[in-house]
Design a protein around this motif. Sequence first.
Motif, short mmCIF file in Angstrom:
data_model
loop_
_atom_site.label_atom_id
_atom_site.label_comp_id
_atom_site.label_asym_id
_atom_site.label_seq_id
_atom_site.Cartn_x
_atom_site.Cartn_y
_atom_site.Cartn_z
N LEU A 61 0.83 -1.21 0.00
CA LEU A 61 0.00 0.00 0.00
C LEU A 61 0.86 1.26 0.00
O LEU A 61 0.53 2.25 -0.66
N GLU A 64 2.29 1.82 -3.44
CA GLU A 64 1.23 2.31 -4.34
C GLU A 64 0.81 3.75 -4.01
O GLU A 64 0.01 4.33 -4.73
N ARG A 66 -0.96 4.68 -1.43
CA ARG A 66 -2.31 4.69 -0.89
C ARG A 66 -2.34 5.03 0.60
O ARG A 66 -3.40 5.41 1.12
N ARG A 82 -4.28 7.64 6.23
CA ARG A 82 -4.75 8.05 4.91
C ARG A 82 -5.56 9.33 5.07
O ARG A 82 -6.51 9.39 5.84
N ASP A 88 -12.43 9.93 -4.19
CA ASP A 88 -11.49 8.82 -4.41
C ASP A 88 -10.89 8.35 -3.09
O ASP A 88 -10.72 7.15 -2.87
N ASP A 89 -10.58 9.29 -2.20
CA ASP A 89 -10.04 8.93 -0.89
C ASP A 89 -11.08 8.15 -0.08
O ASP A 89 -10.75 7.16 0.56
N ARG A 91 -13.51 6.26 -1.23
CA ARG A 91 -13.59 4.92 -1.80
C ARG A 91 -12.39 4.06 -1.38
O ARG A 91 -12.53 2.88 -1.08
N ASP A 92 -11.20 4.66 -1.36
CA ASP A 92 -10.02 3.88 -1.00
C ASP A 92 -9.98 3.55 0.49
O ASP A 92 -9.54 2.47 0.87
N ALA A 95 -12.13 0.65 0.82
CA ALA A 95 -11.44 -0.54 0.29
C ALA A 95 -10.41 -1.07 1.29
O ALA A 95 -10.28 -2.29 1.46
N MET A 96 -9.70 -0.17 1.95
CA MET A 96 -8.69 -0.63 2.92
C MET A 96 -9.35 -1.17 4.19
O MET A 96 -8.86 -2.13 4.78
#
Length: 111
Positions: A61, A64, A66, A82, A88-89, A91-92, A95-96
Amino acid sequence: MPKTQTSSEEITEKVTSWPGVEAGPGRRGEFAFKVGGREIGHLHGDHAAHFAFPKDVWAELMDEGRIAEHPVFPGRVGPASRRIESEDDVRDVIAMMRLNYDRAVERQRSR
């Protein structure tokens, strides 16, 4: 006009829809998400998310772009941060959280 959700509201709505996720205030002002008593991540308002990942996942991560180092544990592999500044943040971050959720659920199954 429909009400728009804040970043933390959007993340909370999604993450708490997963079976077994409990959410609530933590001891240091954070809003934590847990599965079976194990934290999968937490939020600091609408601006930052913090996680802990296994070293190999953390390294991937980080490579990448992220995640960043956790501000309380600079130089340590595992704790991660993060920023949340865009959709986008959001969504990520979700996801994490899901990465950690899937590992937590798998650990429960293997007991």
